[in-house]
Scaffold this motif. Structure first.
Motif, PDB file in Angstrom:
ATOM      1  N   GLY A   1       0.799  -1.222   0.000  1.00 62.98           N
ATOM      2  CA  GLY A   1       0.000   0.000   0.000  1.00 62.98           C
ATOM      3  C   GLY A   1       0.825   1.262   0.000  1.00 62.98           C
ATOM      4  O   GLY A   1       0.277   2.368   0.135  1.00 62.98           O
ATOM      5  N   ASP A   2       2.136   1.136  -0.192  1.00 65.90           N
ATOM      6  CA  ASP A   2       3.024   2.307  -0.235  1.00 65.90           C
ATOM      7  C   ASP A   2       3.084   2.804  -1.683  1.00 65.90           C
ATOM      8  O   ASP A   2       4.042   2.548  -2.419  1.00 65.90           O
ATOM      9  N   LEU A   3       2.064   3.537  -2.078  1.00 68.55           N
ATOM     10  CA  LEU A   3       1.918   3.926  -3.475  1.00 68.55           C
ATOM     11  C   LEU A   3       2.973   4.934  -3.917  1.00 68.55           C
ATOM     12  O   LEU A   3       3.425   4.890  -5.067  1.00 68.55           O
ATOM     13  N   ASP A   4       3.371   5.829  -3.036  1.00 67.52           N
ATOM     14  CA  ASP A   4       4.398   6.811  -3.405  1.00 67.52           C
ATOM     15  C   ASP A   4       5.718   6.105  -3.728  1.00 67.52           C
ATOM     16  O   ASP A   4       6.383   6.431  -4.721  1.00 67.52           O
ATOM     17  N   ARG A   5       6.107   5.168  -2.872  1.00 71.32           N
ATOM     18  CA  ARG A   5       7.339   4.412  -3.105  1.00 71.32           C
ATOM     19  C   ARG A   5       7.231   3.580  -4.382  1.00 71.32           C
ATOM     20  O   ARG A   5       8.155   3.542  -5.198  1.00 71.32           O
ATOM     21  N   ALA A   6       6.072   2.944  -4.562  1.00 72.96           N
ATOM     22  CA  ALA A   6       5.867   2.116  -5.755  1.00 72.96           C
ATOM     23  C   ALA A   6       5.970   2.962  -7.018  1.00 72.96           C
ATOM     24  O   ALA A   6       6.633   2.583  -7.992  1.00 72.96           O
ATOM     25  N   GLU A   7       5.331   4.136  -7.006  1.00 67.26           N
ATOM     26  CA  GLU A   7       5.368   4.998  -8.188  1.00 67.26           C
ATOM     27  C   GLU A   7       6.793   5.435  -8.508  1.00 67.26           C
ATOM     28  O   GLU A   7       7.219   5.413  -9.675  1.00 67.26           O
TER      29      GLU A   7
ATOM     30  N   LEU B   1       2.861   1.102 -13.356  1.00 70.44           N
ATOM     31  CA  LEU B   1       2.735   2.535 -13.079  1.00 70.44           C
ATOM     32  C   LEU B   1       1.277   2.974 -13.243  1.00 70.44           C
ATOM     33  O   LEU B   1       0.746   3.763 -12.442  1.00 70.44           O
ATOM     34  N   ALA B   2       0.612   2.437 -14.265  1.00 71.15           N
ATOM     35  CA  ALA B   2      -0.813   2.727 -14.468  1.00 71.15           C
ATOM     36  C   ALA B   2      -1.642   2.216 -13.296  1.00 71.15           C
ATOM     37  O   ALA B   2      -2.591   2.881 -12.849  1.00 71.15           O
ATOM     38  N   ALA B   3      -1.283   1.030 -12.791  1.00 73.05           N
ATOM     39  CA  ALA B   3      -2.038   0.451 -11.675  1.00 73.05           C
ATOM     40  C   ALA B   3      -1.975   1.340 -10.436  1.00 73.05           C
ATOM     41  O   ALA B   3      -2.948   1.436  -9.676  1.00 73.05           O
ATOM     42  N   VAL B   4      -0.836   1.998 -10.224  1.00 78.25           N
ATOM     43  CA  VAL B   4      -0.716   2.932  -9.096  1.00 78.25           C
ATOM     44  C   VAL B   4      -1.730   4.064  -9.249  1.00 78.25           C
ATOM     45  O   VAL B   4      -2.447   4.424  -8.305  1.00 78.25           O
ATOM     46  N   GLN B   5      -1.812   4.634 -10.460  1.00 74.86           N
ATOM     47  CA  GLN B   5      -2.754   5.740 -10.697  1.00 74.86           C
ATOM     48  C   GLN B   5      -4.195   5.267 -10.537  1.00 74.86           C
ATOM     49  O   GLN B   5      -5.040   5.984  -9.984  1.00 74.86           O
ATOM     50  N   ALA B   6      -4.481   4.052 -11.041  1.00 75.26           N
ATOM     51  CA  ALA B   6      -5.837   3.518 -10.917  1.00 75.26           C
ATOM     52  C   ALA B   6      -6.194   3.298  -9.450  1.00 75.26           C
ATOM     53  O   ALA B   6      -7.323   3.578  -9.029  1.00 75.26           O
ATOM     54  N   ARG B   7      -5.228   2.779  -8.651  1.00 75.96           N
ATOM     55  CA  ARG B   7      -5.496   2.569  -7.229  1.00 75.96           C
ATOM     56  C   ARG B   7      -5.826   3.888  -6.528  1.00 75.96           C
ATOM     57  O   ARG B   7      -6.632   3.931  -5.594  1.00 75.96           O
TER      58      ARG B   7
ATOM     59  N   TYR C   1      -7.991   7.783 -12.845  1.00 75.93           N
ATOM     60  CA  TYR C   1      -8.157   6.946 -14.039  1.00 75.93           C
ATOM     61  C   TYR C   1      -7.738   7.665 -15.318  1.00 75.93           C
ATOM     62  O   TYR C   1      -7.232   7.033 -16.244  1.00 75.93           O
ATOM     63  N   ALA C   2      -7.925   8.980 -15.358  1.00 77.35           N
ATOM     64  CA  ALA C   2      -7.518   9.729 -16.553  1.00 77.35           C
ATOM     65  C   ALA C   2      -6.010   9.667 -16.746  1.00 77.35           C
ATOM     66  O   ALA C   2      -5.517   9.730 -17.882  1.00 77.35           O
ATOM     67  N   ASP C   3      -5.261   9.546 -15.643  1.00 77.25           N
ATOM     68  CA  ASP C   3      -3.809   9.393 -15.744  1.00 77.25           C
ATOM     69  C   ASP C   3      -3.422   7.946 -16.040  1.00 77.25           C
ATOM     70  O   ASP C   3      -2.403   7.687 -16.685  1.00 77.25           O
ATOM     71  N   ALA C   4      -4.238   7.008 -15.561  1.00 76.06           N
ATOM     72  CA  ALA C   4      -3.928   5.586 -15.756  1.00 76.06           C
ATOM     73  C   ALA C   4      -4.093   5.162 -17.211  1.00 76.06           C
ATOM     74  O   ALA C   4      -3.302   4.359 -17.724  1.00 76.06           O
ATOM     75  N   VAL C   5      -5.108   5.683 -17.892  1.00 79.20           N
ATOM     76  CA  VAL C   5      -5.427   5.219 -19.253  1.00 79.20           C
ATOM     77  C   VAL C   5      -4.242   5.344 -20.210  1.00 79.20           C
ATOM     78  O   VAL C   5      -3.864   4.361 -20.866  1.00 79.20           O
ATOM     79  N   PRO C   6      -3.601   6.516 -20.365  1.00 75.71           N
ATOM     80  CA  PRO C   6      -2.480   6.599 -21.317  1.00 75.71           C
ATOM     81  C   PRO C   6      -1.304   5.709 -20.932  1.00 75.71           C
ATOM     82  O   PRO C   6      -0.554   5.249 -21.807  1.00 75.71           O
ATOM     83  N   LEU C   7      -1.140   5.434 -19.634  1.00 75.68           N
ATOM     84  CA  LEU C   7      -0.051   4.546 -19.210  1.00 75.68           C
ATOM     85  C   LEU C   7      -0.347   3.101 -19.597  1.00 75.68           C
ATOM     86  O   LEU C   7       0.545   2.382 -20.060  1.00 75.68           O
TER      87      LEU C   7
END
Length: 372
Positions: free
Chosen positions: A29-35, A55-61, A65-71
């Protein structure tokens, strides 16, 4: 020799596992570190489909979603064979209410995983929101056969059948599920609406909105009822909210266009009708309404184009054929106008005959066999 030994030593130093470390951080759940780790990975390996997908999965979590789609799209360009990305991309697109695009990616995923019940359910819901009720029911039925214990599928089937007008199937699926009160009341309202019990349906939809103030299907249904009762002052804000909550709702967009035009803002009405056409392919109603507006405004060529399009989509719709005949008449194309008016008479006669036969059939069924 010393230089060679130094090179060998440097090559032996283990490289950081950016992708693996990022996945472990994501799992914690450490999304900042994961990103940060995933971004460093794709910086070093820009052709890494797994890196872009993670990287997209981090944005989706995070719900971005608008940031996840192009990734996700970058991941597919890097490796089109990474089929699972189609599912995740479709989910992100559906969250953005881009339902036709989401449906395409669910189909791409299902070509490789045809027995994934959740994907078929989500595809069915996307098709329903896109106006393809037949396709939606087909996918939802397949999903139910694959996973008959999933209550969410039962609700989706009940809702789809209620919207499609099959009251018996809607009720049958509804009794099988312990759906939440708002969902159950929505389906009850749709069934009442189909039976013409508008006052009762309105109360059911109002109860849904009391339970869930932003439940878009109930808000749209309330707006539709107010429109039918010509209570435009109440219908407009309801349908505006419905479109705000779901910008891909072609039907509410169309109805809002009708209301704007009916209340004196034809330019705003035309824009909404044109938007409804962009949202749903082969949608005859907005073409018909645009045709009527252009005829009223004296733009006969545009009126003709819109009504001929509506006729191609719904050739047996009396109102469309009548409006088209009137445009032909205004253009001086008398023979074509007569042909359309004759077709209107034929369609009306067919309806009268169909009703007569149904009444006779009902009478015979009530009488039963003749007494001997």
């Amino acid at each position: 020799m010393t230089g060679f030994a130094l090179l060998a030593f440097l090559l032996a130093v283990p490289q950081p596992d950016l992708l693996g470390d990022g996945q472990r951080a994501f799992a914690r759940g450490d999304l900042d570190r994961a990103e940060a780790l995933f971004r460093e990975h794709v910086k070093r390996f820009p052709a890494s489909a797994e890196g872009w997908s993670n990287l997209a999965a981090v944005q989706a979590r995070r719900g971005q979603y608008a940031d996840a789609v192009p990734l996700y799209e970058k991941a597919l360009r890097a490796n089109p064979r990474l089929v699972e990305v189609h599912f995740n991309l479709a989910v992100a697109l559906s969250q953005l209410k881009r339902f036709p695009e989401a449906a395409r990616h669910f189909r791409a995923f299902l070509r490789s995983y045809p027995n994934e019940a959740r994907a078929r359910q989500l595809l069915g819901l996307c098709l329903m929101e896109s106006g393809d009720m037949r396709g939606a029911l087909e996918e939802l039925e397949k999903s139910y056969r694959l996973n008959p214990r999933d209550g969410s599928i039962l609700y989706a089937l009940a809702y789809a059948h209620a919207r499609g007008g099959d009251e018996e199937k809607a009720a049958a699926y509804l009794v099988k599920t312990e759906s939440n009160p708002a969902q159950a009341k929505l389906i009850e309202g749709l069934l009442l609406y189909r039976r013409g019990m508008w006052a009762e349906a309105k109360e059911a939809f109002r109860e849904v909105v009391r339970l869930q103030p932003d439940f878009q299907p109930a808000i749209a249904a309330l707006g539709r009822l107010e429109l039918l009762e010509r209570n435009d002052a109440a219908a407009i804000p309801l349908l505006e909210k419905a479109v705000e909550l779901n910008p891909q709702d072609a039907e509410s967009t169309y109805q809002l266009g009708v209301l704007y035009d009916r209340n004196g803002d034809s330019e705003k009405g035309k824009k909404m009708l044109e938007r409804a056409i962009r949202l749903r392919a082969n949608y005859a109603d907005p073409h018909y309404q645009l045709g009527r507006i252009y005829h009223r405004e004296g733009d006969l060529e545009k009126a003709l184009r819109e009504l001929e399009t509506a006729k191609r989509i719904l050739p047996d719709q009396e109102a469309i054929r009548l409006a088209l005949g009137r445009v032909y008449q205004s253009l001086g194309r008398i023979a074509e106008a007569r042909a359309e008016f004759e077709e209107v008479r034929r369609l009306k006669a067919r309806v009268v005959e169909r009703d007569r036969l149904r009444i006779e059939s009902d009478t015979l069924m009530k009488e039963g066999p003749e007494s001997r």
